[in-house]
Enzyme design. Structure first.
Site, PDB file in Angstrom:
ATOM      1  N   LYS A 227       0.827  -1.199   0.000  1.00  0.00           N
ATOM      2  CA  LYS A 227       0.000   0.000   0.000  1.00  0.00           C
ATOM      3  C   LYS A 227       0.870   1.261   0.000  1.00  0.00           C
ATOM      4  O   LYS A 227       2.097   1.201   0.053  1.00  0.00           O
ATOM      5  CB  LYS A 227      -0.929  -0.003   1.218  1.00  0.00           C
ATOM      6  N   HIS A 228       0.225   2.413  -0.035  1.00  0.00           N
ATOM      7  CA  HIS A 228       0.945   3.686  -0.115  1.00  0.00           C
ATOM      8  C   HIS A 228       1.888   3.889   1.071  1.00  0.00           C
ATOM      9  O   HIS A 228       3.000   4.404   0.915  1.00  0.00           O
ATOM     10  CB  HIS A 228      -0.048   4.851  -0.137  1.00  0.00           C
TER      11      HIS A 228
END
Length: 386
Positions: free
Chosen positions: A195-196
């Site tokens: 994820k980010h």
């Protein structure tokens, strides 16, 4: 390049990330320390929410999120079939039923129209809430969903795991960041490595509700609080007010999260640059997720649709491009098939999407050379198979 592995997603751990983790590991706190509160405050500020509660993973966040919103055994919620199973499982954790509404075929998001049809096909009060998903990083139009939810007395728990930094402009031309709590009652984010923001594992629940926030804090840590301690009681005093869980994140994970969060804005910019390059390369040849006007896709994923999905998948993997499929529709998973909820609901658009979808490499450290290699291999596959 031929021998280099290119995954669909990859974490970016910098020297600064390592430094802050080591610094925290050498401090007095490893579990519940000051970095957690700092992370929560900085994350809340980044999405413009009032509160943020850090948890050990997004699944835990979804679980206590539905509980804080009052979901109970026998209740019913609506979500999308195109998501990771946790978006639906959180309702099952409390004994509630999950009903699926079909997707919008252009955005791949939960269809407002199909959700409305499903709600209105049942008696008033049949459903308790909606769990829309900002799939691939594209924000759901929560303003429209809020209007629908208010008409039927429903809460909204936004699954924003793909979308920190994503936003849409509402009817008042105001920027609404995913998870800011303006239209949803609460939202959940993920800090899984692809994820980010990578914390190894971890998650965050955001809300603007004082009541929901207090419930989240209790549920995260065994249902225990020290808030009611009087002057006559010792410092050891605590109360277990409800049956809660050990869903706490560690201080060193929070330290890593703070460092990663500081780079997220630039990371989203880079993800959009990569997306634009893919779009330019495939425009008019290959279908990809549409982008509504005045929306910013945070691009956890870049998904394309192809007819020979298995052929392309195998071909890319043979060339060490580890594309992935997101996702097998939740209602087709054996557990949900056996339960047999809403078998009469038309989910044909989700099923058609799944038959064609494939996620290409998408992460800020993807180089121009690597992306060109991916594009060239896809073009070569199709030129050889026409």
């Amino acid at each position: 390049m031929e021998n280099k592995i290119i995954p669909y997603g990859r974490q970016d751990i910098t020297d600064e990330d390592v430094r802050v983790v080591i610094e925290t590991l050498k401090s007095d706190f490893l579990t519940q320390g000051p970095k957690i509160k700092e992370f929560e405050e900085k994350f809340a500020k980044s999405v413009n929410s009032k509160y943020a509660v850090a948890v050990n993973n997004a699944t835990a966040g979804l679980h206590i999120g539905v509980m804080a919103l009052g979901l109970q055994e026998g209740d019913r919620v609506i979500t999308t079939p195109i998501t990771f199973a946790a978006s639906a499982n959180c309702a099952r954790f409390v004994g509630a039923e999950v009903w699926f509404a079909d997707i919008d075929r252009d955005t791949y998001l939960l269809s407002l129209e199909k959700t409305k049809e499903l709600i209105e096909s049942k008696p008033k009060g049949f459903f308790k809430g909606i769990i829309p998903v900002d799939f691939a990083g594209l924000p759901v139009d929560l303003e429209a969903f809020r209007k629908l939810a208010d008409e039927h007395g429903l809460w909204i728990l936004e699954d924003a795991c793909h979308a920190p930094g994503g936003y849409f402009m509402d009817s008042k031309n105001q920027k609404q960041f995913c998870g800011n709590g303006v239209y949803a009652d609460a939202a959940v984010f993920s800090f899984h490595p692809v994820k980010h923001i990578a914390c190894g594992e971890g998650g965050m629940v955001t809300t603007n509700s004082d009541e929901v926030y207090k419930k989240l804090l209790l549920l995260r840590s065994h249902g225990i609080t020290k808030d009611n301690m009087s002057e006559n009681q010792g410092g050891w005093f605590y109360e277990m007010q409800t049956l809660g869980y050990n869903y706490r994140i560690t201080d060193f994970q929070a330290a890593l999260g703070i460092s990663q969060l500081a780079r997220n804005e630039k990371g989203v910019e880079k993800r959009n640059e990569i997306a634009q390059k893919y779009k330019k390369a495939f425009e008019g040849k290959i279908t990809f997720q549409s982008l509504p006007d005045k929306f910013l896709n945070a691009h956890h994923l870049f998904v394309i649709e192809v007819e020979d999905r298995k052929g392309l998948y195998d071909y890319l993997h043979q060339n060490k491009i580890y594309a992935q499929i997101h996702y097998i529709p939740v209602h087709q998973l054996p557990y949900y098939r056996e339960i047999g909820y809403n078998n009469d609901t038309d989910l044909s658009k989700a099923e058609d999407y799944y038959s064609k979808c494939i996620s290409l490499p998408m992460y800020p450290t993807l180089t121009a050379e690597e992306q060109e290699f991916v594009i060239d291999k896809i073009n070569l596959f199709y030129s050889n198979n026409l």
